[in-house]
Design a protein around this motif. Structure first.
Motif, PDB file in Angstrom:
ATOM      1  N   ASN A   8     -11.532  -8.642  -0.995  1.00 37.09           N
ATOM      2  CA  ASN A   8     -11.734  -7.211  -1.204  1.00 37.09           C
ATOM      3  C   ASN A   8     -10.603  -6.609  -2.023  1.00 37.09           C
ATOM      4  O   ASN A   8      -9.458  -7.064  -1.944  1.00 37.09           O
ATOM      5  CB  ASN A   8     -11.816  -6.480   0.142  1.00 37.09           C
ATOM      6  CG  ASN A   8     -13.046  -6.853   0.925  1.00 37.09           C
ATOM      7  OD1 ASN A   8     -14.109  -7.095   0.356  1.00 37.09           O
ATOM      8  ND2 ASN A   8     -12.915  -6.908   2.231  1.00 37.09           N
ATOM      9  N   ASP A   9     -10.921  -5.579  -2.794  1.00 35.73           N
ATOM     10  CA  ASP A   9      -9.889  -4.806  -3.470  1.00 35.73           C
ATOM     11  C   ASP A   9      -8.911  -4.303  -2.412  1.00 35.73           C
ATOM     12  O   ASP A   9      -9.311  -3.994  -1.289  1.00 35.73           O
ATOM     13  CB  ASP A   9     -10.503  -3.621  -4.206  1.00 35.73           C
ATOM     14  CG  ASP A   9     -11.454  -4.049  -5.329  1.00 35.73           C
ATOM     15  OD1 ASP A   9     -11.598  -5.269  -5.570  1.00 35.73           O
ATOM     16  OD2 ASP A   9     -12.046  -3.163  -5.956  1.00 35.73           O
ATOM     17  N   LYS A  10      -7.648  -4.232  -2.770  1.00 36.69           N
ATOM     18  CA  LYS A  10      -6.546  -3.786  -1.905  1.00 36.69           C
ATOM     19  C   LYS A  10      -6.163  -4.808  -0.839  1.00 36.69           C
ATOM     20  O   LYS A  10      -5.325  -4.520   0.019  1.00 36.69           O
ATOM     21  CB  LYS A  10      -6.838  -2.425  -1.273  1.00 36.69           C
ATOM     22  CG  LYS A  10      -7.025  -1.330  -2.299  1.00 36.69           C
ATOM     23  CD  LYS A  10      -7.256   0.007  -1.656  1.00 36.69           C
ATOM     24  CE  LYS A  10      -7.504   1.045  -2.758  1.00 36.69           C
ATOM     25  NZ  LYS A  10      -7.904   2.324  -2.228  1.00 36.69           N
ATOM     26  N   THR A  11      -6.762  -6.019  -0.876  1.00 38.20           N
ATOM     27  CA  THR A  11      -6.328  -7.075   0.039  1.00 38.20           C
ATOM     28  C   THR A  11      -4.897  -7.445  -0.312  1.00 38.20           C
ATOM     29  O   THR A  11      -4.554  -7.618  -1.478  1.00 38.20           O
ATOM     30  CB  THR A  11      -7.220  -8.329  -0.096  1.00 38.20           C
ATOM     31  OG1 THR A  11      -8.542  -8.000   0.319  1.00 38.20           O
ATOM     32  CG2 THR A  11      -6.700  -9.493   0.732  1.00 38.20           C
ATOM     33  N   VAL A  12      -4.047  -7.562   0.685  1.00 39.35           N
ATOM     34  CA  VAL A  12      -2.654  -7.964   0.482  1.00 39.35           C
ATOM     35  C   VAL A  12      -2.531  -9.433   0.859  1.00 39.35           C
ATOM     36  O   VAL A  12      -2.899  -9.830   1.968  1.00 39.35           O
ATOM     37  CB  VAL A  12      -1.684  -7.102   1.325  1.00 39.35           C
ATOM     38  CG1 VAL A  12      -0.255  -7.600   1.182  1.00 39.35           C
ATOM     39  CG2 VAL A  12      -1.792  -5.637   0.922  1.00 39.35           C
ATOM     40  N   THR A  23      -1.014  -7.658  -4.101  1.00 38.87           N
ATOM     41  CA  THR A  23      -2.159  -6.816  -3.762  1.00 38.87           C
ATOM     42  C   THR A  23      -3.263  -7.003  -4.801  1.00 38.87           C
ATOM     43  O   THR A  23      -3.032  -6.838  -6.002  1.00 38.87           O
ATOM     44  CB  THR A  23      -1.747  -5.326  -3.707  1.00 38.87           C
ATOM     45  OG1 THR A  23      -0.691  -5.180  -2.757  1.00 38.87           O
ATOM     46  CG2 THR A  23      -2.925  -4.452  -3.304  1.00 38.87           C
ATOM     47  N   GLN A  25      -6.258  -6.009  -6.982  1.00 35.96           N
ATOM     48  CA  GLN A  25      -6.819  -4.766  -7.505  1.00 35.96           C
ATOM     49  C   GLN A  25      -8.329  -4.881  -7.641  1.00 35.96           C
ATOM     50  O   GLN A  25      -9.059  -3.979  -7.239  1.00 35.96           O
ATOM     51  CB  GLN A  25      -6.196  -4.425  -8.863  1.00 35.96           C
ATOM     52  CG  GLN A  25      -4.745  -4.027  -8.749  1.00 35.96           C
ATOM     53  CD  GLN A  25      -4.177  -3.660 -10.101  1.00 35.96           C
ATOM     54  OE1 GLN A  25      -4.181  -4.467 -11.022  1.00 35.96           O
ATOM     55  NE2 GLN A  25      -3.676  -2.445 -10.204  1.00 35.96           N
ATOM     56  N   ASN A  26      -8.769  -5.977  -8.232  1.00 32.30           N
ATOM     57  CA  ASN A  26     -10.203  -6.196  -8.398  1.00 32.30           C
ATOM     58  C   ASN A  26     -10.444  -7.623  -8.891  1.00 32.30           C
ATOM     59  O   ASN A  26      -9.530  -8.295  -9.338  1.00 32.30           O
ATOM     60  CB  ASN A  26     -10.812  -5.180  -9.374  1.00 32.30           C
ATOM     61  CG  ASN A  26     -10.212  -5.290 -10.761  1.00 32.30           C
ATOM     62  OD1 ASN A  26      -9.001  -5.385 -10.926  1.00 32.30           O
ATOM     63  ND2 ASN A  26     -11.046  -5.273 -11.769  1.00 32.30           N
ATOM     64  N   TYR A  37      -8.442 -12.815  -9.991  1.00 34.27           N
ATOM     65  CA  TYR A  37      -8.263 -11.409  -9.632  1.00 34.27           C
ATOM     66  C   TYR A  37      -7.159 -10.767 -10.460  1.00 34.27           C
ATOM     67  O   TYR A  37      -6.154 -11.406 -10.776  1.00 34.27           O
ATOM     68  CB  TYR A  37      -7.848 -11.278  -8.157  1.00 34.27           C
ATOM     69  CG  TYR A  37      -8.790 -11.910  -7.183  1.00 34.27           C
ATOM     70  CD1 TYR A  37      -9.894 -11.216  -6.686  1.00 34.27           C
ATOM     71  CD2 TYR A  37      -8.579 -13.214  -6.728  1.00 34.27           C
ATOM     72  CE1 TYR A  37     -10.755 -11.797  -5.767  1.00 34.27           C
ATOM     73  CE2 TYR A  37      -9.440 -13.810  -5.817  1.00 34.27           C
ATOM     74  CZ  TYR A  37     -10.520 -13.103  -5.333  1.00 34.27           C
ATOM     75  OH  TYR A  37     -11.377 -13.681  -4.426  1.00 34.27           O
ATOM     76  N   ALA A  39      -4.148  -8.358 -10.028  1.00 27.48           N
ATOM     77  CA  ALA A  39      -3.350  -8.036  -8.854  1.00 27.48           C
ATOM     78  C   ALA A  39      -1.999  -7.487  -9.304  1.00 27.48           C
ATOM     79  O   ALA A  39      -1.721  -7.414 -10.505  1.00 27.48           O
ATOM     80  CB  ALA A  39      -3.169  -9.276  -7.981  1.00 27.48           C
ATOM     81  N   TYR A  41       2.395  -6.893  -7.777  1.00 27.78           N
ATOM     82  CA  TYR A  41       3.417  -6.907  -6.742  1.00 27.78           C
ATOM     83  C   TYR A  41       4.480  -5.903  -7.163  1.00 27.78           C
ATOM     84  O   TYR A  41       4.513  -5.459  -8.307  1.00 27.78           O
ATOM     85  CB  TYR A  41       4.014  -8.303  -6.533  1.00 27.78           C
ATOM     86  CG  TYR A  41       4.874  -8.809  -7.664  1.00 27.78           C
ATOM     87  CD1 TYR A  41       6.261  -8.661  -7.624  1.00 27.78           C
ATOM     88  CD2 TYR A  41       4.310  -9.438  -8.770  1.00 27.78           C
ATOM     89  CE1 TYR A  41       7.061  -9.129  -8.664  1.00 27.78           C
ATOM     90  CE2 TYR A  41       5.092  -9.907  -9.804  1.00 27.78           C
ATOM     91  CZ  TYR A  41       6.470  -9.748  -9.745  1.00 27.78           C
ATOM     92  OH  TYR A  41       7.247 -10.203 -10.774  1.00 27.78           O
ATOM     93  N   LYS A  48       6.118  -1.798 -10.400  1.00 25.65           N
ATOM     94  CA  LYS A  48       4.847  -2.498 -10.191  1.00 25.65           C
ATOM     95  C   LYS A  48       4.650  -3.497 -11.329  1.00 25.65           C
ATOM     96  O   LYS A  48       4.695  -3.132 -12.498  1.00 25.65           O
ATOM     97  CB  LYS A  48       3.715  -1.470 -10.171  1.00 25.65           C
ATOM     98  CG  LYS A  48       2.359  -1.997  -9.850  1.00 25.65           C
ATOM     99  CD  LYS A  48       1.382  -0.822  -9.779  1.00 25.65           C
ATOM    100  CE  LYS A  48      -0.025  -1.260  -9.613  1.00 25.65           C
ATOM    101  NZ  LYS A  48      -0.933  -0.108  -9.547  1.00 25.65           N
TER     102      LYS A  48
END
Length: 179
Positions: A8-12, A23, A25-26, A37, A39, A41, A48
């Motif tokens: 899922n998006d926002k999965t850490v 993290t 993003q998509n 993905y 992502a 960090y 970022k």
């Protein structure tokens, strides 16, 4: 039909032997052996950093995703899944070797690390800003020949190192717009 379930998006993601949290993003893309993905960090000073994460998740195997994100292969596909993970580990090593090759530094994605988590392996690599060749209109025959020639030179250098690159397609060739 591709029935794989992406993270899922926002999965850490927290990987073994790493203090960095990544993290998602998509989802960016899918291949036969993985899901990629976009992502990020956050570095030590709070900036970022955009990255790509490739998750070993083969298409043709019966693998489900558990509630915590872990991949669970069917008993009949366990050995094939282990082989797929080993192929990804080898691809990571080859990519690092090629990145260090004179003349390929700017043509090969810079991979940062290989991690284990969720019963699979992940490759974290640099985010390359630019557009894929398939997103650009080629404005002249000369420009098209130049792009094809550049790609051929890179592929020849890879082959000269003893590797056979078989995944040649527009989406795997990046071109950068000059500013």
């Amino acid at each position: 039909m591709d029935t794989r379930i992406a993270l899922n998006d926002k999965t850490v993601l927290r990987f073994e032997n790493s203090t960095v949290e990544y993290t998602i993003q998509n989802e960016l893309a899918r291949g036969g052996a993985s899901i990629v993905y976009n992502a990020f960090y956050t570095d030590n000073i709070g900036d970022k950093k955009l990255i790509l994460i490739k998750e070993c998740y083969p298409f043709k195997l019966e693998i489900s995703r558990g509630n915590t994100g872990n991949l669970i292969p069917a008993e009949s596909d366990m050995a094939k899944f282990e082989q797929a993970k080993e192929r990804m580990r080898k691809a990571y090593k080859i990519g690092n070797e090629l990145f260090k090759t004179d003349g390929l530094t700017n043509s090969i994605a810079n991979t940062y690390n290989l991690y284990k988590s969720n019963n699979t392996v992940y490759i974290v690599s640099a985010y390359s800003q630019g557009n894929m060749l398939s997103c650009n209109a080629i404005n002249s025959l000369k420009e098209g020949i130049s792009i094809v020639k550049s790609a051929a030179i890179v592929i020849q250098k890879i082959h000269n190192k003893g590797y056979l690159y078989l995944d040649i397609k527009p989406d795997n060739i990046f071109t950068f717009k000059e500013t």
